[in-house]
Design an enzyme around this catalytic site. Structure first.
Site, PDB file in Angstrom:
ATOM      1  N   HIS A  76       0.826  -1.225   0.000  1.00  0.00           N
ATOM      2  CA  HIS A  76       0.000   0.000   0.000  1.00  0.00           C
ATOM      3  C   HIS A  76       0.855   1.267   0.000  1.00  0.00           C
ATOM      4  O   HIS A  76       0.353   2.345  -0.321  1.00  0.00           O
ATOM      5  CB  HIS A  76      -1.034  -0.023   1.142  1.00  0.00           C
ATOM      6  CG  HIS A  76      -0.509   0.304   2.497  1.00  0.00           C
ATOM      7  ND1 HIS A  76      -0.218  -0.659   3.448  1.00  0.00           N
ATOM      8  CD2 HIS A  76      -0.216   1.488   3.076  1.00  0.00           C
ATOM      9  CE1 HIS A  76       0.216  -0.063   4.545  1.00  0.00           C
ATOM     10  NE2 HIS A  76       0.233   1.244   4.345  1.00  0.00           N
ATOM     11  N   ASP A 125       0.130  -7.741   1.708  1.00  0.00           N
ATOM     12  CA  ASP A 125       0.542  -6.331   1.669  1.00  0.00           C
ATOM     13  C   ASP A 125       2.076  -6.250   1.712  1.00  0.00           C
ATOM     14  O   ASP A 125       2.670  -5.932   2.741  1.00  0.00           O
ATOM     15  CB  ASP A 125      -0.089  -5.580   2.854  1.00  0.00           C
ATOM     16  CG  ASP A 125       0.089  -4.081   2.757  1.00  0.00           C
ATOM     17  OD1 ASP A 125       0.535  -3.598   1.694  1.00  0.00           O
ATOM     18  OD2 ASP A 125      -0.217  -3.386   3.753  1.00  0.00           O
ATOM     19  N   SER A 219       4.170   2.395   8.371  1.00  0.00           N
ATOM     20  CA  SER A 219       3.851   1.370   7.369  1.00  0.00           C
ATOM     21  C   SER A 219       5.062   1.012   6.538  1.00  0.00           C
ATOM     22  O   SER A 219       5.847   1.882   6.172  1.00  0.00           O
ATOM     23  CB  SER A 219       2.777   1.888   6.405  1.00  0.00           C
ATOM     24  OG  SER A 219       1.517   1.805   6.978  1.00  0.00           O
TER      25      SER A 219
END
Ligand SMILES: *[C@@H]1O[C@H](CO)[C@@H](O)[C@H](O)[C@H]1NC(C)=O
Length: 264
Positions: A76, A125, A219
């Site tokens: 992402h 992911d 992230s």
């Protein structure tokens, strides 16, 4: 069924807030008195595989050095509304504690997003980034070890997550200094119970007693135990709340894919 569904939608909605808008309005703050949620200031020499991924000069995500030419990050981090971001606007910065001063910058030559990445559930992911100029390894820049395919850590294993992410959900500022925090890896049973959309490609980790963990801006960064990269920061509900352990991409499930794509 209905309750499950609405809980799932609720979590998906929260996830989209956390994982969606990670660029643009986030600004650095010059103070050193800031942190990953519940963590402490770290030294890049202890986490030399940690790098920052910036887009259009703004810190966007963390990434992890796995080889002289390759990093891992979250899928992402490289996408905006399912479109791959412009390679030429991305920079990886290695070997620095402070985001907005020092560091060795690397241009990117290739990005590989896992073909099974699902932007709704955050399954798979993970993504690979190849740098144009290889990293020169020093005490501040080095690769992390990867776990074997399908290896699973014991529940309650202590692992360290690090990054320049926000110190709490309700702030806009990310941290200018690298922070780290220790969390516990929870059993798949506990994670499945909390999150109906939890998959075998995920780990969940947190602290059931204290508010600790990763937040926006972390992230793509590393979750490491005993020198091995167990997870990549992927999603969370709010940030570092004890009720909501954060989700990580389980790197051991991706080991064979990494080998196929990079020969590492
Ligand atoms: C790595 O070291 C070589 C040899 O000293 C140098 O030419 C190269 O620019 C260095 N690369 C980076 C990214 O600093």
């Amino acid at each position: 069924m209905c309750i499950m569904h609405s809980l799932h939608s609720h979590i998906a909605f929260l996830l989209s807030i956390i994982c969606g808008e990670i660029i643009g309005d986030i600004q650095p703050i010059p103070s050193v008195n800031v942190r990953i949620v519940g963590g402490e200031i770290s030294d890049i020499r202890d986490i030399p595989y940690q790098v920052s991924l910036s887009y259009n000069r703004f810190h966007r995500c963390g990434a992890v050095i796995i080889d002289r030419s390759w990093c891992l990050t979250a899928a992402h981090c490289l996408l905006n509304k399912n479109e791959l971001l412009e390679e030429s606007l991305m920079v990886l910065k290695a070997g620095t504690n402070e985001l907005y001063s020092k560091g060795i910058e690397h241009q990117i030559s290739k990005m590989i997003v896992h073909p099974q990445y699902d932007s709704r559930s955050f399954d798979y992911d993970i993504a690979l980034i190849k740098v144009m100029q290889p990293f020169n390894f020093t005490d501040k820049v080095n690769a992390v070890e990867l776990p074997a395919q399908n290896w699973h850590p014991h529940s309650n294993t202590i692992a360290t997550v690090s990054g320049w992410g926000k110190i709490k959900y309700s702030t806009k500022e990310i941290s200018n200094v690298l922070r780290k925090v220790e969390v516990h890896i929870l059993s798949p049973g506990v994670c499945n119970e909390k999150y109906p959309s939890f998959t075998p490609r995920m780990l969940c980790a947190g602290d059931l007693e204290n508010d600790k963990g990763s937040c926006q801006g972390d992230s793509g960064g590393p979750l490491v135990s005993c020198g091995k990269l167990l997870g990549i920061v992927s999603w969370s509900v709010d940030c570092g709340m004890k009720e909501f352990p954060a989700g990580y991409t389980k790197v051991s499930k991706m080991r064979d894919w990494i080998r196929r794509e990079t020969d590492i």
